[in-house]
Design an enzyme around this catalytic site. Sequence first.
Site, short mmCIF file in Angstrom:
data_model
loop_
_atom_site.label_atom_id
_atom_site.label_comp_id
_atom_site.label_asym_id
_atom_site.label_seq_id
_atom_site.Cartn_x
_atom_site.Cartn_y
_atom_site.Cartn_z
N CYS A 1 0.88 -1.24 -0.03
CA CYS A 1 -0.13 0.00 -0.14
C CYS A 1 0.95 1.27 0.12
O CYS A 1 1.58 1.81 0.97
CB CYS A 1 -1.02 0.13 1.38
SG CYS A 1 -1.81 1.35 1.64
N CYS B 1 0.26 3.72 2.73
CA CYS B 1 0.83 3.14 4.11
C CYS B 1 2.19 3.44 4.14
O CYS B 1 2.81 3.77 5.21
CB CYS B 1 0.47 1.64 4.14
SG CYS B 1 -1.21 1.42 4.12
#
Length: 108
Positions: free
Chosen positions: A30, A33
């Site tokens: 991600c 993230c």
Amino acid sequence: MSTVNITGPEFKDTVHGDGITFVDFWATWCPPCRQMAPVVDEAAKQLEDVKFVKVDVDANPLSAAKYSVRSIPAFLVFRDGEVRHEFVGSRPKANFVEEVQKAAFPNA
């Protein structure tokens, strides 16, 4: 204080205790993230009264499912074992720290 990676079995003991715990649900694949990782780490050092933990949603799908995490990064703030606030997505550090502070210390 620094962030700690926890697994599903550790989740209950870590998050459901006394005090304030910030949980970062994330995944290695991600990009937002990965963008937020240093922000979360810096906030952990700045907010010493808050325990910061990270949960990899791929390695711990049951923990993510229990709290209906559908988008990541997802952030949950627990106070004395109960979710008090949650928010999703990347944001600038100042906004992130302010969001955590408001959730962790609502009367401050």
